[in-house]
Design an enzyme around this catalytic site. Structure first.
Site, PDB file in Angstrom:
ATOM      1  N   ASP A 223      -2.532  -9.619  14.138  1.00 34.30           N
ATOM      2  CA  ASP A 223      -3.608  -9.593  13.139  1.00 34.30           C
ATOM      3  C   ASP A 223      -3.649 -10.861  12.290  1.00 34.30           C
ATOM      4  O   ASP A 223      -4.387 -10.920  11.292  1.00 34.30           O
ATOM      5  CB  ASP A 223      -3.437  -8.372  12.222  1.00 34.30           C
ATOM      6  CG  ASP A 223      -3.612  -7.071  12.984  1.00 34.30           C
ATOM      7  OD1 ASP A 223      -4.701  -6.881  13.547  1.00 34.30           O
ATOM      8  OD2 ASP A 223      -2.668  -6.272  13.028  1.00 34.30           O
TER       9      ASP A 223
ATOM     10  N   SER B 235       5.159 -10.512  15.453  1.00 37.09           N
ATOM     11  CA  SER B 235       4.532  -9.497  16.292  1.00 37.09           C
ATOM     12  C   SER B 235       5.585  -8.657  17.012  1.00 37.09           C
ATOM     13  O   SER B 235       6.580  -9.190  17.516  1.00 37.09           O
ATOM     14  CB  SER B 235       3.645 -10.194  17.335  1.00 37.09           C
ATOM     15  OG  SER B 235       3.052  -9.241  18.177  1.00 37.09           O
TER      16      SER B 235
ATOM     17  N   TYR C 165      -4.364  -1.952 -18.163  1.00 33.89           N
ATOM     18  CA  TYR C 165      -3.206  -2.029 -17.283  1.00 33.89           C
ATOM     19  C   TYR C 165      -3.229  -3.261 -16.399  1.00 33.89           C
ATOM     20  O   TYR C 165      -2.350  -3.452 -15.582  1.00 33.89           O
ATOM     21  CB  TYR C 165      -3.118  -0.769 -16.418  1.00 33.89           C
ATOM     22  CG  TYR C 165      -2.831   0.454 -17.238  1.00 33.89           C
ATOM     23  CD1 TYR C 165      -1.580   0.628 -17.809  1.00 33.89           C
ATOM     24  CD2 TYR C 165      -3.813   1.412 -17.465  1.00 33.89           C
ATOM     25  CE1 TYR C 165      -1.301   1.733 -18.581  1.00 33.89           C
ATOM     26  CE2 TYR C 165      -3.540   2.530 -18.239  1.00 33.89           C
ATOM     27  CZ  TYR C 165      -2.285   2.682 -18.790  1.00 33.89           C
ATOM     28  OH  TYR C 165      -2.024   3.779 -19.551  1.00 33.89           O
TER      29      TYR C 165
ATOM     30  N   ASN D 284       1.028  -4.517   8.986  1.00 25.63           N
ATOM     31  CA  ASN D 284       1.598  -5.811   8.626  1.00 25.63           C
ATOM     32  C   ASN D 284       1.180  -6.240   7.229  1.00 25.63           C
ATOM     33  O   ASN D 284       0.152  -5.851   6.709  1.00 25.63           O
ATOM     34  CB  ASN D 284       1.209  -6.876   9.669  1.00 25.63           C
ATOM     35  CG  ASN D 284      -0.210  -6.716  10.167  1.00 25.63           C
ATOM     36  OD1 ASN D 284      -1.148  -7.027   9.442  1.00 25.63           O
ATOM     37  ND2 ASN D 284      -0.381  -6.193  11.372  1.00 25.63           N
TER      38      ASN D 284
ATOM     39  N   HIS E  86     -11.004   1.759  13.209  1.00 24.38           N
ATOM     40  CA  HIS E  86      -9.778   0.969  13.267  1.00 24.38           C
ATOM     41  C   HIS E  86      -8.773   1.415  12.198  1.00 24.38           C
ATOM     42  O   HIS E  86      -7.902   2.234  12.483  1.00 24.38           O
ATOM     43  CB  HIS E  86     -10.152  -0.522  13.148  1.00 24.38           C
ATOM     44  CG  HIS E  86      -9.005  -1.453  13.306  1.00 24.38           C
ATOM     45  ND1 HIS E  86      -9.141  -2.823  13.347  1.00 24.38           N
ATOM     46  CD2 HIS E  86      -7.680  -1.215  13.415  1.00 24.38           C
ATOM     47  CE1 HIS E  86      -7.958  -3.382  13.492  1.00 24.38           C
ATOM     48  NE2 HIS E  86      -7.054  -2.433  13.537  1.00 24.38           N
TER      49      HIS E  86
ATOM     50  N   ASP F 108     -10.230   4.354 -11.224  1.00 20.37           N
ATOM     51  CA  ASP F 108      -9.294   3.380 -11.790  1.00 20.37           C
ATOM     52  C   ASP F 108      -9.030   2.239 -10.819  1.00 20.37           C
ATOM     53  O   ASP F 108      -9.152   1.060 -11.159  1.00 20.37           O
ATOM     54  CB  ASP F 108      -7.932   4.044 -12.043  1.00 20.37           C
ATOM     55  CG  ASP F 108      -7.927   5.007 -13.220  1.00 20.37           C
ATOM     56  OD1 ASP F 108      -8.888   5.021 -14.000  1.00 20.37           O
ATOM     57  OD2 ASP F 108      -6.928   5.739 -13.334  1.00 20.37           O
TER      58      ASP F 108
ATOM     59  N   HIS G 235      -2.431  -4.681   6.360  1.00 20.03           N
ATOM     60  CA  HIS G 235      -3.191  -3.924   7.349  1.00 20.03           C
ATOM     61  C   HIS G 235      -2.370  -2.734   7.811  1.00 20.03           C
ATOM     62  O   HIS G 235      -1.182  -2.880   8.115  1.00 20.03           O
ATOM     63  CB  HIS G 235      -3.522  -4.814   8.547  1.00 20.03           C
ATOM     64  CG  HIS G 235      -4.195  -4.075   9.663  1.00 20.03           C
ATOM     65  ND1 HIS G 235      -5.272  -3.248   9.448  1.00 20.03           N
ATOM     66  CD2 HIS G 235      -3.943  -4.023  10.992  1.00 20.03           C
ATOM     67  CE1 HIS G 235      -5.648  -2.730  10.613  1.00 20.03           C
ATOM     68  NE2 HIS G 235      -4.856  -3.176  11.552  1.00 20.03           N
TER      69      HIS G 235
HETATM   70 ZN   LIG Z   1      -5.017  -2.642  13.505  1.00 17.11          ZN
END
Ligand SMILES: [Zn+2]
Length: 242
Positions: free
Chosen positions: A92, A61, A230, A45, A176, A136, A111
């Site tokens: 989340d 969701s 940059y 997400n 995770h 970088d 995420h």
């Molecule tokens: Zn997750």
């Protein structure tokens, strides 16, 4: 945290145009997660802070990426309470909201459970900075955050505690996946894409043999050059890596 327990009744009129723009951006950026193969099913997400308001725009969701539209995005306050939208926000949402409450410089959060990055997270092992592109973009190792269960503040706290004062815009949450941050949602998506890219390359290097560290002074030089040369406003250009 505010003592006020009620969410705002509606998006203020002054923010309506900004919210409309962010609904489109956040919806479109989810297609980038698919394009770069960072997500399976609905497990990833993107959110964007609404500048100047205690609001954010986030994915609903459980909706397939192909079915996401600007109209289906959810507007919540920075405690995850729905202000505008017909569906439930991403599961989340609490973690995104926690990051926005505690990191005022952050305008976008992403995420994913992208494969190679999550494999490092499963070992709770930081991705070592052994590529100039990593120096970088991340200015060092990609760090590991604590194990935390979904749906409450511990994930958000783990992200904030790990990334505060750290150059890296991405954290591998143990067992995770990845959370990444940026000045806006597009920058956070870029960090998620780059995180998976270097996690894959360093994994492949490790399979074939030991990796060679980069001198910390050179990491500093590469990071300073990339961020200064940059480090233009988001969206104004495409960056080239050394
Ligand atoms: Zn997750």
């Amino acid at each position: 945290m505010s003592a006020d327990v009620s969410a705002p009744a509606a998006v203020p009129a002054r923010a309506a145009g900004t919210v409309a723009t962010l609904r489109r951006q956040v919806s479109d950026l989810h297609a980038e997660l698919v394009r770069y193969q960072l997500v399976a099913w609905t497990a990833g997400n993107v959110s964007a802070r609404v500048p100047g308001e205690d609001l954010m725009v986030i994915k609903p969701s459980g909706v397939s990426y192909d079915d996401l539209t600007p109209e289906s995005m959810i507007v919540t306050d920075l405690h995850g309470r729905v202000v505008e939208g017909d569906l439930s926000p991403s599961s989340d949402t609490a973690a995104h909201a926690y990051v926005y409450r505690h990191m005022p410089e952050v305008g976008g959060v992403v995420h994913t459970h992208s494969t190679y990055a999550a494999a490092w997270a499963a070992r709770a092992e930081p991705v070592p900075c052994v590529l100039t592109a990593m120096a970088d973009e991340f200015g060092g190792d990609i760090p590991v955050g604590p194990f935390a269960l979904i749906g409450d503040d511990p994930i958000g706290r783990g992200i904030v505690d790990t990334l505060t004062g750290h150059r890296s815009p991405a954290v591998l949450m143990q067992n995770h996946g990845v959370f990444s941050i940026g000045a806006d949602a597009r920058a956070a998506v870029k960090a998620a894409v780059m995180c998976e890219d270097v996690a894959r390359t360093v994994h492949l290097a490790r399979v074939l043999g030991p990796t060679v560290p980069i001198d910390p002074a050179d990491i500093d030089r590469l990071y300073a050059r990339y961020q200064n040369v940059y480090g233009q406003p988001a969206g104004s250009h495409e960056e080239d890596h050394a």
